[in-house]
Design an enzyme around this catalytic site. Structure first.
Site, PDB file in Angstrom:
ATOM      1  N   GLU A   1      -2.089  -1.180   1.989  1.00  0.00           N
ATOM      2  CA  GLU A   1      -0.838  -0.697   1.687  1.00  0.00           C
ATOM      3  C   GLU A   1      -1.245   0.914   1.566  1.00  0.00           C
ATOM      4  O   GLU A   1      -0.578   1.434   0.654  1.00  0.00           O
ATOM      5  CB  GLU A   1      -0.222  -1.083   0.463  1.00  0.00           C
ATOM      6  CG  GLU A   1      -0.075  -2.685   0.452  1.00  0.00           C
ATOM      7  CD  GLU A   1       0.534  -3.227  -0.686  1.00  0.00           C
ATOM      8  OE1 GLU A   1       1.300  -4.221  -0.891  1.00  0.00           O
ATOM      9  OE2 GLU A   1      -0.034  -2.856  -1.822  1.00  0.00           O
TER      10      GLU A   1
HETATM   11  C1  TNX Z   1       0.386  -6.916  -2.375  1.00  0.00           C
HETATM   12  S1  TNX Z   1      -1.774  -8.148  -1.197  1.00  0.00           S
HETATM   13  C2  TNX Z   1      -0.693  -6.147  -2.674  1.00  0.00           C
HETATM   14  C3  TNX Z   1      -0.839  -5.614  -4.111  1.00  0.00           C
HETATM   15  C4  TNX Z   1       0.330  -6.176  -4.874  1.00  0.00           C
HETATM   16  C5  TNX Z   1       0.792  -7.541  -4.439  1.00  0.00           C
HETATM   17  C6  TNX Z   1       1.950  -8.235  -5.301  1.00  0.00           C
HETATM   18  C7  TNX Z   1      -2.253  -6.559  -1.211  1.00  0.00           C
HETATM   19  C8  TNX Z   1      -3.651  -6.482  -0.518  1.00  0.00           C
HETATM   20  N1  TNX Z   1      -1.637  -5.594  -1.920  1.00  0.00           N
HETATM   21  O1  TNX Z   1      -1.004  -4.489  -4.411  1.00  0.00           O
HETATM   22  O2  TNX Z   1      -0.233  -6.491  -6.421  1.00  0.00           O
HETATM   23  O3  TNX Z   1       1.062  -7.467  -3.279  1.00  0.00           O
HETATM   24  O4  TNX Z   1       2.211  -9.679  -4.996  1.00  0.00           O
END
Ligand code: TNX
Length: 532
Positions: free
Chosen positions: A339
């Site tokens: 992300e």
């Molecule tokens: C996605 S999965 C994220 C996290 C969040 C999560 C909540 C991933 C690698 N990143 O930053 O906490 O979703 O479900």
């Protein structure tokens, strides 16, 4: 009736190829066990094992586990085997109330733990457990295998007090090398004590990896000597504005040692180049404009980035990862990479090239979230896939291509293994962006055939992450993790032929007294035939 039920279930397990053949297991096949048609308490001890072992042969009279039982460890000189024996004794003493002294040497009756480096078909973590009137013998090639054998034995002794352990042989080894659980102590801070408790809960089901998400926008949770404000200031809050906190290096070492004694490897994660607001807030010099932002206590993701063009950024990651590598005996350092929405793709790839090189320089192997597949994963890097049924074909294709190029995958599909997803609309903690994940859904998929084009040999294993934006207490944590994390344990350990919801749900229900005795406030999922 009781005998009939036993014969029917054995028949089902035989049909699944779970049990080895034996004269005592000649029941007819094809009779499906259905949840709810008999109370789970009717399952015989070998039928209750979770995760289901590779093979079981129930045979002959059992062993009388009682006040005279001693634990014998082989090779008097081998301190590690002795330690495994001591830990097993401690684990068995609680529920049984027996003294269970640990003595050197495997001659004599009792519970015998011995290493046999030549034992065939057991691998690094497998074991053989043989039970009969003269005692119970646990054999493995490694102390880790003996520890896993002991966890099986814990499920075969009576739930409380002395009693009979049935006669027979279990031969067992894991399907996947990596069987992990992750906890996010960044969004909400949790103590080392709580994480140790989780390690014990997981290790009894043969989970062997603990991934710690140590840093994120909302908090930096591990002391770093060269950058002390990260923990002191950057650790001083959490989602919702609570006081947060951090672990000292000694606390981290203590947890790593505790996990290690249970043959659980710690994989620490420092998330970068995104998810770094806590670091940016702690040190103005890490920001492109030289100004530190406020600490962040909300739950948005994807808004922060390290300053890719600044050399100070690379001194920072070098020092942080250097200290972390020195503290961590395991082979992996996880560098996140998810992300990074405000980092342009070319910058992201350039940054990850350098970050991965740092990990390699400190003698560790890179782990990263699957977004790394779209950049240039270093040789040997392990990618953690967190996609789901609605993940785009392009994202999926990059991961499949990386697997084809030799990268191994850890599978954490968000709509199966994310422990922060609500079970159903009424679940209070947690999120639902990947949909609801009932217990049955979490369990009912095959990691070896999950991503089209990725062979089972490219799957290193599975992991269930617990994100904590909306999980703030031990009660919420345990409600979300249990019982779903037992499904993860079985997916990681048991042979593909053993994966069967009808069998699993009954064995899961049979864990109820054990979970209760351990004070685990689990979710009484309506799809599981609990006794009460
Ligand atoms: C996605 S999965 C994220 C996290 C969040 C999560 C909540 C991933 C690698 N990143 O930053 O906490 O979703 O479900």
């Amino acid at each position: 009736m009781r005998v009939l039920r036993l014969r029917r279930t054995l028949g089902t397990l035989l049909a699944l190829g779970v049990l080895g053949g034996s004269a005592s297991c000649t029941a007819a096949h094809g009779d499906d066990a259905r949840p709810g048609d008999d109370p789970p308490a009717a399952l015989a001890p070998f039928e209750r094992l979770l995760p289901a072992p590779l093979s079981v042969r129930a045979e002959g009279p059992g062993y009388s586990f009682g006040p005279g039982t001693v634990i014998r460890t082989g090779r008097g000189a081998d301190e590690e085997v002795r330690r495994v024996g001591e830990l097993l004794a401690e684990q068995l003493r609680g529920p049984s109330g027996l003294p269970l002294p640990v003595v050197d040497g495997v001659q004599g009756d009792g519970i015998r733990l011995g290493i046999d480096e030549e034992a065939e078909g057991l691998g690094e973590e497998g074991y053989r457990l043989e039970s009969g009137p003269g005692g119970i013998t646990l054999t493995a090639r490694t102390p880790a295998g003996l520890f896993r054998a002991g966890q099986t034995l814990r499920q075969l002794v009576p739930a409380a007090g002395p009693g009979t352990v049935p006669g027979g042989t279990v031969t067992d080894r894991p399907r996947f090398a990596y069987r992990g659980a992750m906890v996010d102590i960044a969004r909400h801070f949790f103590s080392v004590e709580q994480v140790k408790r989780y390690v014990d809960q997981l290790a009894q089901y043969k989970v062997n990896t603990l991934h710690l998400h140590l840093t994120d926008d909302q908090g930096w949770r591990l002391a770093v000597d060269s950058w002390p404000r990260l923990a002191e200031y950057g650790g001083g809050s959490e989602v919702g504005g609570g006081p947060g906190g951090h672990w000292t290096k000694d606390e981290y070492r203590e947890l790593v040692a505790y996990a290690g004694e249970r043959y659980v490897d710690v994989v620490p994660e420092i998330d970068m180049p995104g998810h770094v607001n806590a670091a940016l807030a702690s040190y103005a010099e890490l920001n492109c404009d030289g100004k530190a932002p406020e600490r962040y206590t909300g739950t948005k993701v994807g808004f922060s980035s390290l300053c890719i063009g600044k050399e100070r950024t690379y001194e920072f990651i070098d020092e942080v990862l250097g200290e972390l590598a020195a503290l961590t005996p395991g082979r992996y350092l996880h560098i996140g990479g998810d992300e990074a929405h405000v980092t342009p793709a070319a910058d992201y790839a350039a940054f990850m090239d350098r970050a991965q090189a740092v990990v390699g320089r400190y003698g560790k192997t890179v782990m990263g979230w699957h977004q790394l597949a779209a950049a240039r994963p270093a040789q040997g890097a392990v990618l953690q896939y967190w996609g789901h049924d609605k993940t785009s074909a392009a994202d999926r294709a990059a991961v499949v291509a990386a697997a084809k190029a030799g990268h191994r995958l850890v599978l954490s599909p968000a709509d199966r293994l994310y422990l922060d997803m609500k079970y159903e609309a009424a679940t209070k903690p947690g999120l639902a962006w990947a949909g609801y994940v009932p217990v049955r859904r979490a369990y009912s998929w095959n990691p070896g055939a999950y991503l089209a084009g990725v062979p089972e040999s490219a799957v290193l294993g599975v992991e269930a992450p617990l994100w904590t934006e909306n999980v703030a207490t031990r009660a919420d944590w345990e409600l979300m993790a249990f019982p779903r994390v037992l499904g993860l344990a079985e997916l990681g350990w048991s042979p593909a032929g053993a994966l069967d919801w009808a069998s699993y749900s009954r064995r899961l229900a049979a864990q109820e007294p054990r979970l209760d005795a351990q004070g685990i406030g689990f979710y009484r999922a309506p799809d599981v035939p609990w006794a009460q």
